[in-house]
Design an enzyme around this catalytic site. Structure first.
Site, short mmCIF file in Angstrom:
data_model
loop_
_atom_site.label_atom_id
_atom_site.label_comp_id
_atom_site.label_asym_id
_atom_site.label_seq_id
_atom_site.Cartn_x
_atom_site.Cartn_y
_atom_site.Cartn_z
N ASP A 44 -21.72 -0.61 6.69
CA ASP A 44 -20.71 -1.28 6.00
C ASP A 44 -20.62 -1.88 5.62
O ASP A 44 -20.99 -2.83 4.60
CB ASP A 44 -19.34 0.00 5.66
CG ASP A 44 -19.65 1.14 5.14
OD1 ASP A 44 -19.78 1.76 5.10
OD2 ASP A 44 -17.74 1.97 5.83
N ALA B 89 -7.36 -2.65 -0.43
CA ALA B 89 -6.90 -2.79 1.14
C ALA B 89 -7.33 -1.63 2.35
O ALA B 89 -6.42 -1.64 3.32
CB ALA B 89 -5.57 -3.50 1.07
N LYS C 283 -12.47 6.55 11.15
CA LYS C 283 -13.09 6.04 11.99
C LYS C 283 -12.99 4.72 12.06
O LYS C 283 -13.16 4.31 13.16
CB LYS C 283 -13.37 4.75 9.39
CG LYS C 283 -15.05 5.09 9.18
CD LYS C 283 -14.66 4.61 7.80
CE LYS C 283 -16.36 5.47 7.56
NZ LYS C 283 -16.09 4.35 6.05
N ASN D 108 -3.50 -4.82 -4.44
CA ASN D 108 -3.50 -3.54 -3.84
C ASN D 108 -2.47 -2.79 -4.28
O ASN D 108 -1.20 -3.77 -5.20
CB ASN D 108 -3.49 -3.43 -2.42
CG ASN D 108 -4.29 -2.46 -1.96
OD1 ASN D 108 -4.42 -1.22 -2.56
ND2 ASN D 108 -3.07 -1.68 -0.97
N ALA E 264 -12.93 0.40 3.35
CA ALA E 264 -13.59 0.02 2.83
C ALA E 264 -13.44 -1.85 2.92
O ALA E 264 -13.95 -2.62 2.49
CB ALA E 264 -13.86 0.56 1.72
P1 NAP Z 1 -8.69 4.34 1.84
O1 NAP Z 1 -8.63 3.47 3.66
O2 NAP Z 1 -8.19 5.69 1.59
O3 NAP Z 1 -8.15 3.43 0.86
C1 NAP Z 1 -7.81 3.97 -0.48
C2 NAP Z 1 -7.53 2.46 -0.95
O4 NAP Z 1 -7.66 3.10 -2.37
C3 NAP Z 1 -6.41 1.69 -0.58
O5 NAP Z 1 -6.86 0.85 -1.24
C4 NAP Z 1 -5.48 2.38 -2.00
O6 NAP Z 1 -3.87 2.09 -1.84
C5 NAP Z 1 -6.28 2.42 -2.92
N1 NAP Z 1 -6.14 3.82 -3.90
C6 NAP Z 1 -6.06 4.68 -3.73
N2 NAP Z 1 -5.77 6.02 -4.79
C7 NAP Z 1 -4.60 4.32 -5.49
C8 NAP Z 1 -4.67 4.77 -7.04
N3 NAP Z 1 -4.05 5.96 -7.29
N4 NAP Z 1 -4.41 3.28 -7.99
C9 NAP Z 1 -4.01 2.30 -6.91
N5 NAP Z 1 -4.91 1.78 -5.87
C10 NAP Z 1 -4.86 3.36 -5.05
O7 NAP Z 1 -10.58 4.72 1.77
P2 NAP Z 1 -11.69 4.27 2.10
O8 NAP Z 1 -12.00 4.59 3.20
O9 NAP Z 1 -11.61 2.32 1.72
O10 NAP Z 1 -12.55 4.53 0.66
C11 NAP Z 1 -12.37 3.59 -0.25
C12 NAP Z 1 -13.23 4.12 -1.89
O11 NAP Z 1 -14.50 3.36 -1.25
C13 NAP Z 1 -13.97 5.48 -1.55
O12 NAP Z 1 -13.90 5.77 -3.18
C14 NAP Z 1 -15.24 5.70 -0.71
O13 NAP Z 1 -15.82 7.33 -1.08
C15 NAP Z 1 -15.76 4.52 -0.91
N6 NAP Z 1 -16.50 3.99 0.04
C16 NAP Z 1 -17.85 3.69 -0.59
C17 NAP Z 1 -19.01 3.62 0.00
C18 NAP Z 1 -20.56 2.69 0.32
O14 NAP Z 1 -21.27 2.85 0.69
N7 NAP Z 1 -20.59 2.88 -1.11
C19 NAP Z 1 -18.41 3.10 2.02
C20 NAP Z 1 -17.05 3.35 2.16
C21 NAP Z 1 -16.00 3.92 1.09
P3 NAP Z 1 -2.96 1.58 -1.40
O15 NAP Z 1 -3.02 1.04 0.38
O16 NAP Z 1 -1.90 1.17 -2.63
O17 NAP Z 1 -2.46 3.19 -0.66
#
Ligand code: NAP
Length: 485
Positions: A319, A344, A283, A366, A347
């Site tokens: 999104d 943070a 992305k 976060n 998404a």
């Molecule tokens: P990302 O950029 O990798 O961000 C992951 C986030 O999750 C960060 O804030 C990370 O915290 C946190 N995290 C991961 N593991 C954790 C844990 N064990 N404990 C606490 N915090 C944790 O991923 P993303 O693209 O934002 O996607 C995140 C989620 O949103 C995914 O499940 C994705 O499928 C979903 N999503 C859904 C849609 C929809 O249309 N429904 C659209 C986009 C994304 P840190 O910063 O501390 O690592």
């Protein structure tokens, strides 16, 4: 044509596989090496038992098959089974002057000359194919692309070997999937499918026919896709493809496993790809290749939709819109004024920017507080550590944007001590499972829930509009929601 590879261990099981898939297929491959010893002797009768052309194949272990006997016994079995009324026989390229070959020629059974590479691409694939076809046989090359650059080499077959009308060229494994689905763009006679994959990357005949309409692809078909790594599990083909058919748009949407965005843009030019969705981890890496970006892409710093505009690629972020849509009227009516955003990451950036642009007050919490701080500074929001979640139990809206709670981690809750109240709206971005642990707790507290799957579908509908210029067909929306329930 769509070819079903029969994987049963008995003749009867293979007849059943044929019958189950009849509406999706044009030809079948009987794999004698997968049959029990006792069924092999009856294999010659098989073509009479099914009303469809049959390819005879006895694949040896070195080519990914299960035939364990000597080469001499394999070829002699092939010769005797050729008593049956087969349409084609698959004989490996390195088998020289066999009795099976002579018998096939005398009976008018077409010979497929196959070559397999389970590790990569042979250096001289174009030469190999033209050499085989010069003998009047049908060349079949099943190779393993390990990158998008390899896939480009494979798709070049179409232009390099235009004069070879009858050929089968396919890429195995996850990088090869587009070559299986776009087999007609490759100039291949057919593509192989199976109920139980016997070669890496095979999908079912039902998917090939009903999800992709692969046999309908022609010169005018517009190609769309989703790029990511991993990507093969993506739900998006199930949103976009039915939409295209719903408006009679000659187009196909398929997943591309992408190791290098730079290479993908070369492939996109080569295949005249009209637009594509972008998922993790591309992305941000896609941004330098875009000639134009929308305001929200600039703010969020990530793009999930790319369309071909005049002489350039244009990037959007759906999104942003898919998220905010069900909240706008409540924010405007001041029923939602404050929000707690958990996470943070990528998404969260779309979520926070859309809430802020609509005038909602936001606190970001976060695991990595520094990341929350940076996003808060950019968006003029507040931030705190994840452990302080309970300080924000009075907010109107809670949005969960981390991957915590997503399968297979479905027992986890990012804010286990947080007490919801019935006046809150709770929005979960995770879409597998639909009811995460956190949402179950919010439901018990009487909160109004908003689901990740609905956001995914809404953003997909915006992509559809960007791709086609049309609204997503209303009558298809209901079935999208049902499919995920
Ligand atoms: P990302 O950029 O990798 O961000 C992951 C986030 O999750 C960060 O804030 C990370 O915290 C946190 N995290 C991961 N593991 C954790 C844990 N064990 N404990 C606490 N915090 C944790 O991923 P993303 O693209 O934002 O996607 C995140 C989620 O949103 C995914 O499940 C994705 O499928 C979903 N999503 C859904 C849609 C929809 O249309 N429904 C659209 C986009 C994304 P840190 O910063 O501390 O690592």
């Amino acid at each position: 044509m769509i070819c079903l590879v029969l994987t049963g261990s008995t003749i009867e099981e293979n007849v059943s596989q044929c019958n189950r898939n009849r509406q999706y297929i044009d030809i079948v491959e009987l794999r004698i090496d997968l049959l029990h010893e006792s069924s092999r002797v009856r294999a010659a009768m098989f073509p009479e038992m099914v009303d469809i052309p049959v390819i005879l194949t006895i694949r040896r272990q070195s080519d990914g098959g299960r035939y364990a006997g000597s080469e001499r016994s394999r070829l002699s079995l092939m010769e005797s089974v050729l008593d049956g009324n087969f349409a084609y026989v698959d004989i490996e390229d390195d088998v020289k002057r066999s009795g099976a070959e002579q018998k096939a020629r005398s009976k008018g059974i077409r010979i497929i000359r196959s070559k397999h590479d389970f590790n990569g691409l042979p250096a001289d694939i174009y030469h190999k194919i033209s050499k085989i076809s010069a003998k009047g046989d049908i060349p079949k090359l099943a190779v393993t692309p390990n990158s998008i650059m390899d896939l480009i080499t494979l798709f070049r077959v179409r232009t390099e070997l235009q004069s070879v009308e009858e050929k089968i060229v396919l890429g195995m494994g996850p990088y090869g999937l587009p070559s299986r689905i776009l087999y007609r763009k490759m100039g291949s006679l057919w593509t192989y499918c199976s109920e139980n994959p016997v070669a890496p990357g095979q999908i079912s005949a039902q998917q090939m026919k009903e999800l992709y309409h692969a046999d309908k692809v022609d010169e005018r078909t517009h190609i769309y896709g989703v790029i990511g790594n991993p990507v093969l599990h993506s739900f998006s083909p199930r949103i976009q493809n039915p939409g295209f058919w719903g408006i009679n748009f000659n187009a196909i949407y398929l997943p591309f496993l992408v190791d290098s965005v730079r290479s993908f843009f070369i492939l996109a030019e080569m295949l005249h790809i009209s637009g594509f969705s972008v998922t993790v981890p591309h992305k941000q890496t896609v941004l330098p290749y875009l000639g134009k970006i929308t305001r929200e892409v600039k703010q969020i710093g990530s793009c999930n939709t790319v369309v071909r505009a005049k002489n350039l690629w244009m990037g959007m972020n759906t999104d942003y819109y898919g998220f905010i849509e069900p909240l706008v009227s409540e924010i405007d009516a001041k029923r939602i004024q404050s929000a707690l955003v958990i996470g943070a990451g990528g998404a969260a950036r779309a979520v926070v920017w859309s809430l802020r642009n609509h005038g909602c007050k936001v606190t970001i919490i976060n695991r990595n507080t520094e990341r929350a701080r940076n996003l808060a500074l950019e968006t003029m929001s507040s931030y705190d550590s994840l452990e302080q979640a309970s300080d924000y139990e009075h907010v109107d809206l809670v949005v969960q944007t981390t991957s915590v709670g997503m399968v297979p981690d479905s027992e986890s809750d990012p804010i286990p001590g947080y007490r919801f109240n019935k006046n809150q709206v709770v929005y979960e971005l995770v879409y597998r499972p639909k009811y995460t642990k956190m949402l179950q707790r919010a439901l018990e507290s009487g909160c109004r829930l908003l689901f990740g799957i609905d956001m995914l579908i809404r953003q997909g509908k915006h992509q559809f509009e960007a791709f086609t210029g049309y609204h997503y067909p209303k009558r298809l929306e209901q079935s999208l929601h049902l499919e995920e329930d």
